[in-house]
Write a protein that holds these residues in place. Sequence first.
Motif, PDB file in Angstrom:
ATOM      1  N   ASP A  71       0.827  -1.211   0.000  1.00  0.00           N
ATOM      2  CA  ASP A  71       0.000   0.000   0.000  1.00  0.00           C
ATOM      3  C   ASP A  71       0.856   1.253   0.000  1.00  0.00           C
ATOM      4  OD1 ASP A  71       0.710  -0.667   2.759  1.00  0.00           O
ATOM      5  OD2 ASP A  71      -0.550   1.026   3.324  1.00  0.00           O
ATOM      6  N   LEU A  72       0.242   2.319  -0.502  1.00  0.00           N
ATOM      7  CA  LEU A  72       0.821   3.650  -0.464  1.00  0.00           C
ATOM      8  C   LEU A  72      -0.065   4.546   0.389  1.00  0.00           C
ATOM      9  CD1 LEU A  72       1.763   4.233  -4.222  1.00  0.00           C
ATOM     10  CD2 LEU A  72       3.180   3.244  -2.417  1.00  0.00           C
ATOM     11  N   GLU A  73       0.531   5.547   1.000  1.00  0.00           N
ATOM     12  CA  GLU A  73      -0.199   6.555   1.769  1.00  0.00           C
ATOM     13  C   GLU A  73       0.113   7.913   1.189  1.00  0.00           C
ATOM     14  OE1 GLU A  73       0.499   6.243   5.971  1.00  0.00           O
ATOM     15  OE2 GLU A  73       0.601   4.056   5.903  1.00  0.00           O
ATOM     16  N   ILE A  74      -0.766   8.842   1.352  1.00  0.00           N
ATOM     17  CA  ILE A  74      -2.116   8.784   1.874  1.00  0.00           C
ATOM     18  C   ILE A  74      -2.927   9.784   1.085  1.00  0.00           C
ATOM     19  CG2 ILE A  74      -1.512  10.411   3.675  1.00  0.00           C
ATOM     20  CD1 ILE A  74      -3.671   9.236   5.471  1.00  0.00           C
ATOM     21  N   ILE A  75      -4.183   9.444   0.837  1.00  0.00           N
ATOM     22  CA  ILE A  75      -5.123  10.374   0.223  1.00  0.00           C
ATOM     23  C   ILE A  75      -6.151  10.764   1.272  1.00  0.00           C
ATOM     24  CG2 ILE A  75      -7.013  10.583  -1.454  1.00  0.00           C
ATOM     25  CD1 ILE A  75      -5.383   8.818  -3.336  1.00  0.00           C
ATOM     26  N   ARG A  76      -6.366  12.060   1.433  1.00  0.00           N
ATOM     27  CA  ARG A  76      -7.350  12.556   2.390  1.00  0.00           C
ATOM     28  C   ARG A  76      -8.475  13.229   1.600  1.00  0.00           C
ATOM     29  NH1 ARG A  76      -4.255  12.110   7.351  1.00  0.00           N
ATOM     30  NH2 ARG A  76      -6.301  12.123   8.322  1.00  0.00           N
ATOM     31  N   ILE A  77      -9.695  12.765   1.808  1.00  0.00           N
ATOM     32  CA  ILE A  77     -10.859  13.348   1.140  1.00  0.00           C
ATOM     33  C   ILE A  77     -11.397  14.465   2.016  1.00  0.00           C
ATOM     34  CG2 ILE A  77     -13.164  12.930   0.232  1.00  0.00           C
ATOM     35  CD1 ILE A  77     -12.384  10.060  -0.300  1.00  0.00           C
ATOM     36  N   ASP A  78     -11.112  15.695   1.618  1.00  0.00           N
ATOM     37  CA  ASP A  78     -11.561  16.866   2.371  1.00  0.00           C
ATOM     38  C   ASP A  78     -12.679  17.568   1.598  1.00  0.00           C
ATOM     39  OD1 ASP A  78     -10.299  18.226   0.304  1.00  0.00           O
ATOM     40  OD2 ASP A  78      -8.543  18.744   1.483  1.00  0.00           O
ATOM     41  N   PRO A  79     -13.259  18.637   2.147  1.00  0.00           N
ATOM     42  CA  PRO A  79     -14.367  19.298   1.448  1.00  0.00           C
ATOM     43  C   PRO A  79     -13.995  19.846   0.071  1.00  0.00           C
ATOM     44  CG  PRO A  79     -14.386  19.902   3.767  1.00  0.00           C
ATOM     45  CD  PRO A  79     -13.109  19.148   3.536  1.00  0.00           C
ATOM     46  N   ASP A  80     -12.721  20.153  -0.152  1.00  0.00           N
ATOM     47  CA  ASP A  80     -12.276  20.697  -1.437  1.00  0.00           C
ATOM     48  C   ASP A  80     -11.614  19.636  -2.308  1.00  0.00           C
ATOM     49  OD1 ASP A  80     -13.075  23.323  -0.681  1.00  0.00           O
ATOM     50  OD2 ASP A  80     -11.248  23.515   0.504  1.00  0.00           O
ATOM     51  N   LEU A 102      -4.121   3.990   0.737  1.00  0.00           N
ATOM     52  CA  LEU A 102      -4.883   4.249   1.951  1.00  0.00           C
ATOM     53  C   LEU A 102      -5.604   5.588   1.817  1.00  0.00           C
ATOM     54  CD1 LEU A 102      -3.521   3.687   5.544  1.00  0.00           C
ATOM     55  CD2 LEU A 102      -4.859   5.717   4.982  1.00  0.00           C
ATOM     56  N   VAL A 103      -6.887   5.589   2.201  1.00  0.00           N
ATOM     57  CA  VAL A 103      -7.735   6.767   2.047  1.00  0.00           C
ATOM     58  C   VAL A 103      -8.340   7.132   3.399  1.00  0.00           C
ATOM     59  CG1 VAL A 103      -9.739   7.750   0.866  1.00  0.00           C
ATOM     60  CG2 VAL A 103      -8.291   6.058  -0.311  1.00  0.00           C
ATOM     61  N   ALA A 104      -8.279   8.418   3.742  1.00  0.00           N
ATOM     62  CA  ALA A 104      -8.908   8.923   4.964  1.00  0.00           C
ATOM     63  C   ALA A 104     -10.045   9.860   4.589  1.00  0.00           C
ATOM     64  CB  ALA A 104      -7.889   9.662   5.835  1.00  0.00           C
ATOM     65  N   GLY A 105     -11.133   9.819   5.347  1.00  0.00           N
ATOM     66  CA  GLY A 105     -12.296  10.663   5.079  1.00  0.00           C
ATOM     67  C   GLY A 105     -12.331  11.865   5.996  1.00  0.00           C
ATOM     68  N   ASP A 106     -11.856  13.014   5.502  1.00  0.00           N
ATOM     69  CA  ASP A 106     -11.768  14.221   6.323  1.00  0.00           C
ATOM     70  C   ASP A 106     -12.851  15.230   5.964  1.00  0.00           C
ATOM     71  OD1 ASP A 106      -9.641  13.266   7.722  1.00  0.00           O
ATOM     72  OD2 ASP A 106      -8.126  14.427   6.670  1.00  0.00           O
ATOM     73  N   ASP A 107     -14.079  14.770   5.901  1.00  0.00           N
ATOM     74  CA  ASP A 107     -15.196  15.654   5.568  1.00  0.00           C
ATOM     75  C   ASP A 107     -16.393  15.241   6.412  1.00  0.00           C
ATOM     76  OD1 ASP A 107     -17.103  17.300   4.471  1.00  0.00           O
ATOM     77  OD2 ASP A 107     -16.708  16.734   2.388  1.00  0.00           O
ATOM     78  N   GLY A 108     -16.904  16.180   7.211  1.00  0.00           N
ATOM     79  CA  GLY A 108     -18.055  15.884   8.056  1.00  0.00           C
ATOM     80  C   GLY A 108     -19.367  15.794   7.305  1.00  0.00           C
ATOM     81  N   ASP A 109     -19.382  16.197   6.049  1.00  0.00           N
ATOM     82  CA  ASP A 109     -20.570  16.079   5.207  1.00  0.00           C
ATOM     83  C   ASP A 109     -20.500  14.725   4.512  1.00  0.00           C
ATOM     84  OD1 ASP A 109     -22.430  16.151   3.091  1.00  0.00           O
ATOM     85  OD2 ASP A 109     -22.230  18.319   2.856  1.00  0.00           O
ATOM     86  N   PRO A 126      -7.768   3.201 -13.781  1.00  0.00           N
ATOM     87  CA  PRO A 126      -6.767   2.791 -14.778  1.00  0.00           C
ATOM     88  C   PRO A 126      -5.440   2.319 -14.176  1.00  0.00           C
ATOM     89  CG  PRO A 126      -7.732   4.937 -15.324  1.00  0.00           C
ATOM     90  CD  PRO A 126      -8.129   4.618 -13.923  1.00  0.00           C
ATOM     91  N   PHE A 127      -5.242   2.504 -12.867  1.00  0.00           N
ATOM     92  CA  PHE A 127      -3.925   2.276 -12.282  1.00  0.00           C
ATOM     93  C   PHE A 127      -3.814   0.943 -11.541  1.00  0.00           C
ATOM     94  CE2 PHE A 127      -4.547   6.775 -12.829  1.00  0.00           C
ATOM     95  CZ  PHE A 127      -3.368   7.167 -13.448  1.00  0.00           C
ATOM     96  N   GLY A 128      -4.901   0.192 -11.460  1.00  0.00           N
ATOM     97  CA  GLY A 128      -4.834  -1.148 -10.900  1.00  0.00           C
ATOM     98  C   GLY A 128      -4.695  -1.245  -9.400  1.00  0.00           C
ATOM     99  N   MET A 129      -5.059  -0.178  -8.674  1.00  0.00           N
ATOM    100  CA  MET A 129      -4.976  -0.196  -7.219  1.00  0.00           C
ATOM    101  C   MET A 129      -6.355   0.010  -6.607  1.00  0.00           C
ATOM    102  SD  MET A 129      -1.556   2.122  -6.622  1.00  0.00           S
ATOM    103  CE  MET A 129      -2.049   3.306  -7.898  1.00  0.00           C
ATOM    104  N   THR A 130      -6.534  -0.494  -5.407  1.00  0.00           N
ATOM    105  CA  THR A 130      -7.779  -0.268  -4.683  1.00  0.00           C
ATOM    106  C   THR A 130      -7.671   0.981  -3.821  1.00  0.00           C
ATOM    107  OG1 THR A 130      -7.041  -1.756  -2.908  1.00  0.00           O
ATOM    108  CG2 THR A 130      -8.397  -2.703  -4.655  1.00  0.00           C
ATOM    109  N   ALA A 131      -8.828   1.602  -3.564  1.00  0.00           N
ATOM    110  CA  ALA A 131      -8.922   2.794  -2.714  1.00  0.00           C
ATOM    111  C   ALA A 131      -9.504   2.351  -1.371  1.00  0.00           C
ATOM    112  CB  ALA A 131      -9.808   3.846  -3.373  1.00  0.00           C
ATOM    113  N   ASP A 132      -8.631   2.109  -0.400  1.00  0.00           N
ATOM    114  CA  ASP A 132      -9.052   1.488   0.854  1.00  0.00           C
ATOM    115  C   ASP A 132      -9.345   2.548   1.911  1.00  0.00           C
ATOM    116  OD1 ASP A 132      -8.501  -1.748   0.787  1.00  0.00           O
ATOM    117  OD2 ASP A 132      -7.400  -0.613  -0.717  1.00  0.00           O
ATOM    118  N   LEU A 133     -10.631   2.724   2.198  1.00  0.00           N
ATOM    119  CA  LEU A 133     -11.110   3.742   3.123  1.00  0.00           C
ATOM    120  C   LEU A 133     -10.915   3.257   4.555  1.00  0.00           C
ATOM    121  CD1 LEU A 133     -12.595   6.469   3.467  1.00  0.00           C
ATOM    122  CD2 LEU A 133     -14.746   5.175   3.345  1.00  0.00           C
ATOM    123  N   GLU A 134     -10.125   3.989   5.312  1.00  0.00           N
ATOM    124  CA  GLU A 134      -9.817   3.608   6.690  1.00  0.00           C
ATOM    125  C   GLU A 134     -10.703   4.407   7.649  1.00  0.00           C
ATOM    126  OE1 GLU A 134      -6.022   3.128   9.728  1.00  0.00           O
ATOM    127  OE2 GLU A 134      -5.775   4.252   7.871  1.00  0.00           O
TER     128      GLU A 134
END
Length: 268
Positions: A71-80, A102-109, A126-134
């Motif tokens: 796995d690679l880190e890290i993507i954070r899903i924020d409001p923007d 690895l994906v983090a959910g940083d949005d209260g909405d 297209p990149f062959g990886m999964t987006a794993d929401l922690e």
Amino acid sequence: MTRPLSLAYLSSHRCPPVEAVRLAAQTGYGFVGLRLWPNAPGAPQQQLIGQPAALRETQAALRDTGVGVFDLEIIRIDPDFDPHRWDALYDIGAALGARAILVAGDDGDEARLTQNYARLCEAMKPFGMTADLEFMPWTGVRDAAAALRVVRNAGSPGNAGILVDALHFGRSSSTLADIRAIPRALLHYAQICDAEAGTHFSNDELIHTARCARLLPGDGNIDLHGLFAALPADLPVSVEVTNHAREAQEPPAEWAAHCLRASMPFVG
């Protein structure tokens, strides 16, 4: 059944990527996790993006040792959130043969977060990886039930995933029944460490433990036996133990081996 084992970034954060790969091979891990994007602006990370010589050296170490990048880190899903902010991470993940990000959910909405998670999965296809929401109890995805709800409401994309970290299981409202309710198709790996369990910690305490004060498996009271019995027997496990005080007393190779030994009674 022996599970595939990965040396997580937080267990080898003192090493650049090529050294982490060699360390994993030396100490008995089949995979390695890398943090190639910081978890906050200016935060620690391993440098590989935009460094072609270091990438070639790391790829050579992967070939020579037989270790894989899990796995690679890290993507954070924020409001923007913009899924193309991480295009360089997708590219290097494909170059390394990584399996997951690895994906983090940083949005209260939650509705907006769900929509953006679906956009992320689409961008990553297209990149062959999964987006794993922690799920993490101080974020917009606080527990296992919330993670499953987000993924399902996003349409359960084919590359969607839910990451179960033992620390966040033990410090959230998640139950073993919640873990068993996660469909096998959404489980790609889990993370192991230990700590004092409970839901009474402040956000600052939760974050401090997660980033620099985790315990070796068996040194806390999280129900690791129950958790890993509830997860599929063949599920890969990322050994994620960072404890700055303990690590100061052990070189990286000794610490990586120590973490693996402590984990085996629960995942071996």
